[in-house]
Design an enzyme around this catalytic site. Structure first.
Site, PDB file in Angstrom:
ATOM      1  CG  HIS A 154     -12.165  -4.619   8.914  1.00 53.10           C
ATOM      2  ND1 HIS A 154     -11.754  -3.589   9.728  1.00 53.10           N
ATOM      3  CD2 HIS A 154     -13.517  -4.686   9.059  1.00 53.10           C
ATOM      4  CE1 HIS A 154     -12.801  -3.079  10.357  1.00 53.10           C
ATOM      5  NE2 HIS A 154     -13.889  -3.718   9.959  1.00 53.10           N
ATOM      6  CB  SER A 275       9.929  -9.978 -15.320  1.00 53.48           C
ATOM      7  OG  SER A 275      11.226 -10.282 -14.859  1.00 53.48           O
ATOM      8  CE  LYS A 281       6.078 -10.981 -11.554  1.00 59.36           C
ATOM      9  NZ  LYS A 281       7.157 -10.257 -10.892  1.00 59.36           N
ATOM     10  CD  GLU A 288       2.832  -2.631 -10.045  1.00 64.34           C
ATOM     11  OE1 GLU A 288       3.048  -3.469  -9.176  1.00 64.34           O
ATOM     12  OE2 GLU A 288       3.482  -2.586 -11.106  1.00 64.34           O
TER      13      GLU A 288
END
Ligand code: ARG
Length: 438
Positions: A154, A275, A281, A288
């Protein structure tokens, strides 16, 4: 150039011609198409349907087309309906009348079924090779980073596991994927060539000869099924979908683990991006994209399942829709496997951060309950006692092992000094069934 037209009075509309043409995508099959035609005419010679001279000319012509395509001298383009028309028209241009005999005792229906089967079989072996490389990389990464880490259910810290054991879960998944593709190849390994349009041919052909020549295990049992079976593409795309699901789950973990909140791993610069505005970043784009591309592989599977569901026997033009989705699913899966392999091969695993996380979240609570069970308390009672201890620890911001023996004895007289060793995180990993995690 058209392979048909004798019974037509008017030319095809340009709109229809473009709509019908598959050349822009079935050109991928040029190699299989030519190899298949060579096996076919060899069979026609063996069965005395074509003479030696014609067959030699056809084979020479086909080989020259193959070479010209591969050396970039012949571009696969023009007003052809498909790759089969393109090759046949080129052959006739090159060798004249003998070229017109190549299509004896064959239909484009068994021809396209053959090309697709040869291509998908071959490319699936390529997927297996790449999966095996990924499996090796996972094993190496697991063995080199045999550190303890929190295991989750969970998404809550649950019990102690090792990074090795966690990664070896993916090892098992990808091994199953290899077996599934091997199994699909075994089932599809029959040649449809010689089924012709749907009813075979009255020529005395030899389907076993061409099947053998092309490396198949045998020839299709049934003509109608041979030309209209696309199960193998659906089966392979199901397998690719499972691979993508596994890759996507792993990607999701890598994305989470590389956040500052987790900080368990660092994805290498080679597989990260920056970025345009935020200088600090470093984004996990590779993971992804793998997670994102999973959708298109599932979509391809659904697309062909839906295309096939209402098609009566035998060949219908709907089936031309099989290729783009299959190529898309195949190429997407292949590139995702390769990128995952690169990302894992350069991944840095952060032992200290993982151990820090292990110490917060009562990952030894189940072990503490087992301790009381070993001292004679029924498990359900032990569960309740440790639950109360956790409540106390939470309010005092402590872990179980930070309580004094007096505090522990306040909950149960069964606690002794050996509790500390028993609930030690490293010791819990070493004990019993958890030896497998080592
Ligand atoms: N382009 C077609 C396909 O991919 C080839 C077979 C065409 N057969 C036919 N009878 N029109 O399915």
């Amino acid at each position: 150039m058209k392979l048909w037209g004798g019974r037509f009075e008017n030319a095809e509309s340009k709109l229809m011609e473009d709509f019908n043409s598959s050349l822009s995508f079935d050109k991928t099959l040029y190699h299989e198409d030519i190899v298949g035609s060579i096996a076919h005419v060899k069979m026609l010679k063996k069965c005395n349907i074509l003479n030696k001279k014609d067959v030699e000319e056809i084979i020479e012509g086909l080989n020259s087309i193959l070479q010209d395509i591969e050396h970039g001298k012949l571009k696969i383009e023009g007003d052809y309906e498909d790759i089969h028309s393109f090759v046949e028209a080129n052959l006739i241009d090159r060798i004249g009348d003998a070229g017109k005999k190549m299509h004896t005792a064959r239909s484009r229906n068994d021809q396209v079924a053959l090309d697709t089967r040869l291509y998908s079989k071959n490319m699936s072996k390529n997927v297996i090779e790449n999966l095996k490389q990924l499996i090796n990389t996972i094993k190496k990464l697991a063995e080199e980073n045999n550190f303890i880490m929190p295991g989750y259910t969970h998404m809550q810290r649950a019990q102690v596991v090792t990074f090795k054991h966690h990664m070896m879960a993916y090892y098992s998944m990808f091994q199953r994927d290899v077996k599934r593709i091997e199994n699909a190849i075994e089932i599809m390994d029959l040649s449809p060539l010689g089924c012709c349009a749907l009813a075979g041919t009255t020529y005395e052909t030899d389907r076993k000869f061409t099947a053998n020549e092309l490396g198949f295990n045998g020839a299709a049992d049934n003509f109608l099924d041979g030309v209209s079976d696309r199960d193998y593409l659906i089966e392979l795309m199901s397998d690719f979908s499972l691979i993508m699901m596994h890759l996507s789950r792993l990607s999701e973990e890598l994305i989470m683990w590389s956040t500052k909140e987790f900080d368990f791993v660092q994805i290498s610069d080679e597989f990260s991006t920056g970025s345009s505005i935020m200088p600090q970043k470093k984004n996990p784009d590779a993971a992804e994209l793998i997670r994102g591309k999973t959708g298109r592989v599932y979509g391809s599977l659904m697309s062909l399942l839906t295309t096939m569901k209402g098609i009566p026997l035998a060949y219908n033009k709907d089936m031309q829709e099989d290729k783009e989705c299959f190529f898309n699913a195949l190429n997407t899966s292949l590139s995702c496997i390769k990128v995952m392999n690169g990302m894992l091969g350069t991944l840095k695993v952060k032992k200290t951060s993982m151990f820090k996380a292990v110490k917060k979240g009562f990952l030894n609570a189940t072990e503490a309950a087992d301790y009381l069970v070993n001292k004679g308390m029924p498990f359900r009672d032990a569960h309740g006692v440790i639950g109360q201890i956790v409540l106390k620890c939470e309010s005092e911001d402590k872990s179980i092992e930070e309580l004094t023996i007096e505090e522990l004895k306040g909950f149960s007289e069964l606690f002794g000094e050996d509790i500390y060793e028993f609930v030690d995180y490293e010791n819990t990993i070493s004990r019993g069934i958890k030896k497998e995690m080592k």
